[in-house]
Design an enzyme around this catalytic site. Structure first.
Site, PDB file in Angstrom:
ATOM      1  N   HIS A 184       0.354  -0.768  -0.464  1.00  8.62           N
ATOM      2  CA  HIS A 184      -0.208   0.503   0.155  1.00  8.62           C
ATOM      3  C   HIS A 184       1.042   1.377   0.258  1.00  8.62           C
ATOM      4  O   HIS A 184       0.684   1.604   0.565  1.00  8.62           O
ATOM      5  CB  HIS A 184      -1.101   0.577   0.565  1.00  8.62           C
ATOM      6  CG  HIS A 184      -1.821  -1.452   1.172  1.00  8.62           C
ATOM      7  ND1 HIS A 184      -2.768  -1.418   0.507  1.00  8.62           N
ATOM      8  CD2 HIS A 184      -1.284  -1.978   2.059  1.00  8.62           C
ATOM      9  CE1 HIS A 184      -3.472  -3.066   0.749  1.00  8.62           C
ATOM     10  NE2 HIS A 184      -2.276  -3.352   2.442  1.00  8.62           N
ATOM     11  N   LYS A 311      16.314  21.720 -11.978  1.00 10.98           N
ATOM     12  CA  LYS A 311      14.888  20.479 -12.301  1.00 10.98           C
ATOM     13  C   LYS A 311      15.665  19.285 -12.982  1.00 10.98           C
ATOM     14  O   LYS A 311      16.668  19.919 -13.901  1.00 10.98           O
ATOM     15  CB  LYS A 311      13.396  21.137 -13.194  1.00 10.98           C
ATOM     16  CG  LYS A 311      12.747  21.624 -12.093  1.00 10.98           C
ATOM     17  CD  LYS A 311      12.456  20.897 -11.230  1.00 10.98           C
ATOM     18  CE  LYS A 311      11.326  19.563 -11.360  1.00 10.98           C
ATOM     19  NZ  LYS A 311       9.759  19.456 -11.578  1.00 10.98           N
ATOM     20  N   GLU A 318       8.772   8.113 -16.939  1.00 10.90           N
ATOM     21  CA  GLU A 318       7.361   8.799 -17.041  1.00 10.90           C
ATOM     22  C   GLU A 318       6.900   8.104 -18.282  1.00 10.90           C
ATOM     23  O   GLU A 318       6.150   7.653 -18.387  1.00 10.90           O
ATOM     24  CB  GLU A 318       7.555  10.628 -16.943  1.00 10.90           C
ATOM     25  CG  GLU A 318       7.391  10.954 -15.872  1.00 10.90           C
ATOM     26  CD  GLU A 318       8.216  12.110 -15.746  1.00 10.90           C
ATOM     27  OE1 GLU A 318       6.918  12.491 -15.173  1.00 10.90           O
ATOM     28  OE2 GLU A 318       9.194  13.086 -15.935  1.00 10.90           O
TER      29      GLU A 318
END
Ligand code: ARG
Length: 485
Positions: A184, A311, A318
């Site tokens: 979980h 960044k 992704e």
């Protein structure tokens, strides 16, 4: 656009005068199927029905199939050996031109099969016109597609093995690292990093098994089942199967020309591979965050932001996750495509190829890039280790210790749960509770609990087959190293 039946009159005159079609004139005929047609085709139909734009990817397989077919026609006497030789040599020449990029595919010839056959006819005349004996494009396209899928499977298997090797390769670098295991996405129990790497090897192994299994069904020859009913000509399908490396012959011509289950099954296998990779990608995206801080990704597989100078984004991961959507979509499209199709061949089936091509291209790229990322990433050992005492990763082992002292599991669970509750209030790990707390919880919890607590002990306590215990994992690592060597 020229009228498709422009040469109709010329042909009819030639037929009337000579009783036979003149080769040069017949070549002028635009469509291979135009015989019965009287009017022109709407110009939009050509664009709408063509598939050569994408099915030219089947060219090499089409040539292989036709070559085997020509040899077979010669051995059963439907071609002379000289004719077969001419056809085979010209097919090879066409193949070279396609590979060199000098062959011009023509939209008006619909698909790759007709383009190659037309070139053969233009170069060999009547000899070229004999190649399509005892076959139809329906069995031809299925044969080509099966050969193409077979080739893709073999390529993909090598790439999947490389990815497995990348995971196994990590065991030499990160063998001693303990990771928090999650369920979980909540901290659950500690696991060895090696156990984690091998989890993906297992998944990929099943993917490879599925490829092998699916390959058996792909590897059945349709050629010679012709349009839908077979042929009255004395062809030898077994010879073609042997030449092309097919394990058997499809037994029913109606089935053979109508089904794409082999392609759909392949797409399902590809989908599971993509799903496995998307799980991994998601995990590593999380691991690469400042919040987790488990992993630094190789910069060659990251991209930056045009506005935020700091960044370093995990775009490759992704997109591995994101591209899974199109692979799932392709499978869905194929399933819908065949729904309710009556036997046998329907033109709907032409829509199968782009979906399969796209899934193969996507999954191959994902596997390749995953291999590079798995190889290049660095675990942030200190950062991981510094927070291993969070999340009570050792609570379950302590419960099992209590069970070992004869306490029923449900009771042991309750007792340790209460101890965890106390520790949570104090914001300390279980090992920081005083002995008195353990003793108060249960008499069997004496000072030995301190030998049980802690993530290292929790991992080392594991002994069941398939567990993350060091002995189990070491055995598995050795097994995988050997399997992939
Ligand atoms: N391009 C077609 C396909 O991919 C080949 C088979 C065409 N057969 C036909 N009867 N029109 O399905």
């Amino acid at each position: 656009m020229a009228a498709p039946c422009a040469s109709r009159e010329v042909r009819s005159t030639a037929l009337a005068l000579t009783g036979r079609l003149d080769v040069a004139e017949f070549v002028l005929t635009k469509k291979a199927w135009s015989g019965v047609f009287e009017g022109d085709t709407d110009p939009r139909v050509e664009q709408f029905t063509e598939s050569v734009r994408y099915d030219q990817r089947l060219a090499a397989q089409d040539i292989r199939g036709s070559t085997a077919h020509a040899h077979m026609l010669a051995s059963v006497g439907l071609l002379s050996s000289d004719e077969a030789q001419q056809i085979v040599a010209e097919l090879a020449q066409i193949g070279r031109e396609i590979e060199a990029g000098t062959f011009v595919f023509r939209t008006e010839l619909e698909d790759v099969h007709m383009n190659i056959e037309r070139a053969l006819i233009e170069r060999l005349g009547d000899v070229g016109r004999k190649l399509h004996t005892g076959r139809s494009r329906n069995d031809q396209v299925s044969t080509d597609f099966r050969l193409w899928i077979r080739d893709s499977m073999d390529r993909l298997d090598v790439k999947l093995r490389d990815l497995q090797r990348a995971f196994v390769g990590r065991t030499e670098r990160d063998g001693d690292v303990i990771l928090p295991g999650y369920t979980h996405l909540q901290r659950a129990q500690p696991v060895l990093a090696n156990h984690y790497w091998l989890a993906y090897c297992e998944k990929l192994e099943r993917d490879r098994d599925r490829l092998v299994d699916c390959r058996e069904r792909v590897n059945q020859l349709p050629l010679g089942t012709a349009a839908l009913a077979g042929t009255s000509l004395a062809i030898d399908r077994q010879q073609v199967a042997d030449a092309l490396g097919f394990a058997g012959l499809l037994a029913n011509s109606l089935d053979s020309s109508s089904d794409r289950d082999f392609a759909i099954e392949f797409c399902f296998v590809l989908t599971l591979i993509a799903e496995h990779l998307s799980t991994w990608a998601e995990e590593w995206i999380l691991w690469a965050t400042s919040e987790f801080d488990f992993l630094s990704l190789p910069q060659a597989y990251c991209t930056g932001s045009s506005i935020m100078p700091q960044k370093i984004n995990p775009d490759v991961l992704e997109l591995v996750r994101g591209k899974t959507a199109r692979v799932v979509g392709n499978l869905q499209s194929l399933l819908v495509l065949i729904k309710g199709l009556p036997l046998a061949y329907n033109r709907d089936l032409q829509e199968d190829k782009e979906r399969v091509f796209d899934s193969v291209d996507t999954v191959e790229a994902c596997v390749e890039l995953a291999t590079a990322v798995v190889t290049g990433a660095e675990l942030k050992r200190e950062s991981i280790a510094a927070r291993l005492d969070r999340g009570y990763l050792d609570a379950t082992t302590l419960m099992e210790y209590l069970i070992g002292q004869g306490v029923p599991q449900r009771l042991a669970h309750e007792i340790i749960g209460q101890l965890v509750g106390q520790a949570m209030k104090l914001e300390v790990p279980l090992a920081a509770l005083p002995l008195a707390s353990f003793q108060a919880a249960h008499a069997a919890l004496d000072e030995k609990v301190f030998d049980v607590l802690g993530v290292r002990q929790a991992v080392e306590a594991m002994t069941s087959v398939g567990s993350t215990g060091p002995a189990q994992v070491a055995r598995q690592v050795a097994l995988w190293q050997q399997r992939l060597s």
